[in-house]
Structures are given as structure tokens and as C-alpha cells.
Design an enzyme around this catalytic site. Structure first.
Site, PDB file in Angstrom:
ATOM      1  N   GLU A 124      45.451  33.639  34.516  1.00 15.41           N
ATOM      2  CA  GLU A 124      44.220  34.092  33.869  1.00 15.41           C
ATOM      3  C   GLU A 124      44.501  35.250  32.916  1.00 15.41           C
ATOM      4  O   GLU A 124      43.916  35.344  31.829  1.00 15.41           O
ATOM      5  CB  GLU A 124      43.197  34.510  34.924  1.00 15.41           C
ATOM      6  CG  GLU A 124      42.666  33.323  35.734  1.00 15.41           C
ATOM      7  CD  GLU A 124      41.743  33.760  36.842  1.00 15.41           C
ATOM      8  OE1 GLU A 124      40.572  33.358  36.825  1.00 15.41           O
ATOM      9  OE2 GLU A 124      42.192  34.492  37.750  1.00 15.41           O
ATOM     10  N   GLU A 145      43.600  28.881  43.062  1.00 19.75           N
ATOM     11  CA  GLU A 145      42.549  29.514  43.871  1.00 19.75           C
ATOM     12  C   GLU A 145      41.828  28.535  44.797  1.00 19.75           C
ATOM     13  O   GLU A 145      41.496  28.884  45.941  1.00 19.75           O
ATOM     14  CB  GLU A 145      41.530  30.207  42.958  1.00 19.75           C
ATOM     15  CG  GLU A 145      42.005  31.532  42.378  1.00 19.75           C
ATOM     16  CD  GLU A 145      42.852  31.369  41.125  1.00 19.75           C
ATOM     17  OE1 GLU A 145      43.161  32.393  40.481  1.00 19.75           O
ATOM     18  OE2 GLU A 145      43.219  30.216  40.783  1.00 19.75           O
TER      19      GLU A 145
END
Length: 269
Positions: free
Chosen positions: A123, A143
Site C-alpha cells: 500500500e 490482509e
């Protein structure tokens, strides 16, 4: 906080370039709360320093750019009851606004990816403007495998920067992608052998610094803001950094230098 007190991040200024290194190689440069606080100081300083025109972000060592969130720290906070439920964004958390939410940062940031960029590490790279990766680099948003969500922009940026179905497949499976695959998808600007990574980054830095800094910021701001605008609206919009560029000394210096057949002397004002 002062630069001398940084323990998780190395921050060096070399000419017009800020070199930012996530410095926990023994933990695959995982980001704990202290690192986020230090990064906030770094990005604030980078943005405020008029002599800094570009940042290069990387991870210490060859193992990882960053493995993302420090899950050992997270598990400890869950056990002691100090962890609050979280979702998208970092507002109210240490280090806010993190790079992933510094939407008004007009100075360019280049990611030098030298290993695994997983979870929050991926990210972080996606929030940069240019990504140069070693051919040994690997990218993944894992995630969902942990009952979490890519809340630092991964859900939003990956589906915008890669074909939607491909991006969603990676998000809901946690499958990694190689550097070459990331390049094929347009997520990475250049992939080189690991031994050539620094030379490739230096070449990008030289090319960006060869451009007028205000023009670079105007391009970045206008491109980001106009990405979701109708074309007619984009043409009619006044962008703050373009207003500065348009009336700057550098806007005159570039054409003069071309006619005089000499390198331009950018002032950044």
C-alpha cells in the site's frame, strides 16, 4: 520529534533529494506505531523543506521493502485490550496523515522496492508516484488471509491502478505477484536485476531533477485531481501548483535555457 531521535526510519538529505529508509530489517521493515510516528515527522519535514524536490523511499536490507503492519505488536494490543477496531484510513492513529493519505503532497515520491512489499508495504508503494523494483521483489495484499482489510488504500488504489478483475482477485485471495507481473499490469515503472537497482533509481532521480520542480508538482497535482473529472471540467479547473508554475521564474528559465543551448538553472520558485 527531531531527526536525531528517529529509531525506526533513516532520513537523509542529499542535495534536493530526501532518502527515507524503513529501518527494521530484522522485522522485514514491518511498520509499528513508533515507525508511523517517525514517518509523519519525515513527511512533514520533506513537504516543508523548499530545498527538497523529490523523495526516495526504500526498506533496509535486501529481504523486504516492508512486510506491512507489525502483526506481533497488533496481537499484543489485542491481548491487552488496547486495540480498537479499525477500518479504512489512519485518522486518529499515530502518524496520521500517513503517506497513503497525504493527498495534497505535490512533491514526487519514488519507491525503491528491494524485496517483499506485502500488506501495508504494498500500500505504501502504491501511494508513491514512481516504483522501481528489483526482479526479486514480490507484491501482495494479504490482509484478507488475516481477517483484516487493506485499509491503507490497497482496496482503492489497486483496483484503480490495475484492471479491476485482476486487482480484486489479488485482494480476495492474498495471492502474491512477481515484479515482472506487476510491471505487466502497469503497477511498476521499471524492473531491473537486483544488482542494478540503485543505478536505475539514480537514473530516475536524475531525470526528475532535470525537470522544473514546480512543473513536476503541477503535473502530479493536476493529474491526480483530474483523474475522475470529465475532460471539459479538467480543462476549466485552476490547480494551485499550476498557478504557481505559470507565474514562476522557472517558466521563463526553461525557454531561455533552450534558446541559449545551456542546462536550465531551476529555482523552484
Amino acid at each position: 520529534m527531531e531527526a536525531a531521535n528517529l529509531t525506526r526510519v533513516r532520513y537523509e538529505k542529499r542535495g534536493h533529494v530526501a532518502h527515507v529508509t524503513l529501518d527494521r530489517p530484522d522485522r522485514a521493515n514491518a511498520m509499528d506505531l513508533r515507525m508511523h510516528e517517525e514517518l509523519a515527522f519525515v513527511w512533514d519535514d520533506f513537504e516543508a523543506d523548499d530545498e527538497l524536490w523529490l523523495a526516495v523511499l526504500t526498506g533496509a536490507g535486501e529481504r523486504a521493502f516492508s512486510a506491512g503492519q507489525d502483526l506481533k505488536e497488533l496481537a499484543a494490543r489485542i491481548e491487552d485490550g488496547s486495540n480498537a477496531p479499525s477500518t479504512f484510513g489512519s485518522r486518529g492513529k499515530p502518524g496520521w496523515p500517513r503517506l497513503t493519505e497525504r493527498f495534497e503532497l505535490a512533491k514526487p515520491v519514488l519507491a525503491r522496492v528491494n524485496g517483499a512489499a506485502f500488506g501495508g508495504g504494498f500500500e505504501l508503494a502504491l501511494a508513491c508516484d514512481v516504483i522501481v523494483a528489483a526482479d526479486t521483489a514480490t507484491f501482495a495484499l494479504t490482509e484478507a488471509k488475516l481477517g483484516l482489510i487493506a485499509g491503507a488504500g490497497g482496496v482503492f488504489r489497486l483496483t484503480r491502478q490495475a484492471p479491476y478483475r485482476v486487482a480484486l482477485g489479488h485482494l480476495i485471495s492474498g495471492r502474491p505477484m512477481t515484479a515482472d507481473r506487476a510491471y505487466q499490469l502497469g503497477l511498476v515503472n521499471e524492473v531491473v536485476p537486483a544488482a542494478d537497482l540503485d543505478a536505475a533509481v539514480d537514473a530516475w532521480v536524475a531525470d526528475i531533477l532535470g525537470c522544473a520542480p514546480l512543473a513536476v508538482r503541477a503535473v502530479k497535482q493536476a493529474a491526480a485531481a483530474a483523474a475522475t473529472m470529465p475532460l471539459q471540467q479538467a480543462f476549466a479547473t485552476r490547480f494551485p501548483w499550476e498557478e504557481r508554475r505559470m507565474h514562476s521564474e522557472d517558466a521563463d528559465e526553461g525557454p531561455r535555457a533552450f534558446v541559449e543551448k545551456r542546462p536550465p538553472r531551476w529555482q523552484g520558485r
